[in-house]
Design an enzyme around this catalytic site. Structure first.
Site, PDB file in Angstrom:
ATOM      1  N   HIS A  55       3.418  -1.765   9.498  1.00  0.00           N
ATOM      2  CA  HIS A  55       3.745  -0.485   8.916  1.00  0.00           C
ATOM      3  C   HIS A  55       2.895   0.596   9.482  1.00  0.00           C
ATOM      4  CE1 HIS A  55       0.806  -1.393   5.719  1.00  0.00           C
ATOM      5  NE2 HIS A  55       0.232  -0.324   6.087  1.00  0.00           N
TER       6      HIS A  55
HETATM    7  P1  TYD Z   1       0.968  -3.576   1.956  1.00  0.00           P
HETATM    8  O1  TYD Z   1       0.089  -2.210   2.321  1.00  0.00           O
HETATM    9  O2  TYD Z   1       2.103  -3.555   2.430  1.00  0.00           O
HETATM   10  O3  TYD Z   1       0.076  -4.726   2.418  1.00  0.00           O
HETATM   11  P2  TYD Z   1      -0.405  -5.309   4.067  1.00  0.00           P
HETATM   12  O4  TYD Z   1       0.123  -3.818   4.913  1.00  0.00           O
HETATM   13  O5  TYD Z   1      -1.689  -5.482   4.154  1.00  0.00           O
HETATM   14  O6  TYD Z   1       0.665  -6.454   4.418  1.00  0.00           O
HETATM   15  O7  TYD Z   1       0.538  -3.739   0.419  1.00  0.00           O
HETATM   16  C1  TYD Z   1       0.908  -4.972  -0.017  1.00  0.00           C
HETATM   17  C2  TYD Z   1       1.379  -4.649  -1.756  1.00  0.00           C
HETATM   18  O8  TYD Z   1       0.125  -4.474  -2.299  1.00  0.00           O
HETATM   19  C3  TYD Z   1       2.246  -3.486  -1.656  1.00  0.00           C
HETATM   20  O9  TYD Z   1       3.564  -3.585  -1.888  1.00  0.00           O
HETATM   21  C4  TYD Z   1       1.746  -2.773  -3.004  1.00  0.00           C
HETATM   22  C5  TYD Z   1       0.336  -3.089  -3.251  1.00  0.00           C
HETATM   23  N1  TYD Z   1      -0.783  -2.363  -2.971  1.00  0.00           N
HETATM   24  C6  TYD Z   1      -1.076  -1.464  -4.058  1.00  0.00           C
HETATM   25  O10 TYD Z   1      -0.343  -1.468  -5.081  1.00  0.00           O
HETATM   26  N2  TYD Z   1      -2.047  -0.484  -3.707  1.00  0.00           N
HETATM   27  C7  TYD Z   1      -2.628  -0.291  -2.535  1.00  0.00           C
HETATM   28  O11 TYD Z   1      -3.770   0.445  -2.470  1.00  0.00           O
HETATM   29  C8  TYD Z   1      -2.223  -1.202  -1.402  1.00  0.00           C
HETATM   30  C9  TYD Z   1      -2.878  -1.103  -0.207  1.00  0.00           C
HETATM   31  C10 TYD Z   1      -1.358  -2.165  -1.624  1.00  0.00           C
END
Ligand code: TYD
Length: 144
Positions: A55
Site C-alpha cells: 500500500h
Molecule cells: P496494515 O497497515 O494494512 O499492515 P501491513 O501493511 O503491515 O500489512 O495493517 C494491518 C491491520 O492492522 C489494519 O487493517 C488495521 C490494523 N492497524 C491498526 O489498527 N493500527 C495501526 O496503526 C496499524 C499500522 C494497523
C-alpha cells in the site's frame, strides 16, 4: 509535486556503545527524523514467505527499522522501484508520503519497528495499485 523513491533514504542512527554492555540508538522528533513521531507500531511473528505492506500513504512519513533480524523493503513511486535490505537496528529507512511499499523476506524472529508521523487513519491508505498509479499520474499535491 510528489516524492520519488530517490527522496527516501537510509538514516544511520548514532550508536552509543558501552564495552561489553551493548549499544543504544536514539530517535528524537525532528532530529534524526524530519517529522514528529505520533505513533509507534511493530510487526513480528511474520511467517516465512509472507509479504506485508502492499500500500501507499497520502500524508504519512515513516521510519522503518529492523530492530531484530532482517527483511527487505521495496519502494515504488510508479516509475522506479528500489529495494532496501534492513538488517541492522541502527539503520532506518525513511519513507516519504505517496510511495508504494512492500515488506518481504522476513527472517525468522525479525521485528519491524515503524515510527510514524500520524495516528492510524485508514483514509490515508491507498491499498489498490491501480488507484495508486492514478494518484501518481495526477499532479495534485498529495492528500488533495
Ligand atoms: P496494515 O497497515 O494494512 O499492515 P501491513 O501493511 O503491515 O500489512 O495493517 C494491518 C491491520 O492492522 C489494519 O487493517 C488495521 C490494523 N492497524 C491498526 O489498527 N493500527 C495501526 O496503526 C496499524 C499500522 C494497523
Amino acid at each position: 509535486m510528489k516524492y520519488n523513491v530517490g527522496d527516501c533514504q537510509i538514516i544511520e542512527l548514532d550508536r552509543h556503545h558501552s564495552d561489553r554492555k551493548g549499544d543504544i540508538s536514539v530517535v528524537e522528533n525532528g532530529i534524526e527524523v524530519p517529522f514528529d513521531i505520533n505513533r509507534i507500531y511493530y510487526l513480528y511473528d511474520v511467517p516465512g514467505g509472507v509479504d506485508r505492506g502492499g500500500h501507499a500513504h497520502r500524508e504519512l512519513y515513516q521510519l522503518i527499522l529492523a530492530v531484530s533480524g532482517c527483511f527487505t523493503v521495496v519502494l515504488d513511486d510508479g516509475v522506479e522501484k528500489r529495494s532496501f535490505v534492513l538488517n541492522r537496528p541502527y539503520k532506518g529507512l525513511l519513507v516519504k508520503p505517496g510511495i508504494w511499499r512492500t515488506l518481504e523476506d522476513f527472517s525468522s524472529g525479525s521485528v519491524c519497528l515503524v515510527l510514524a508521523s500520524e495516528k492510524y487513519d485508514e483514509s490515508d491508505y491507498i491499498r489498490d495499485y491501480n488507484e495508486f498509479m492514478k494518484y501518481r499520474k495526477n499532479d495534485k499535491v498529495s492528500g488533495s
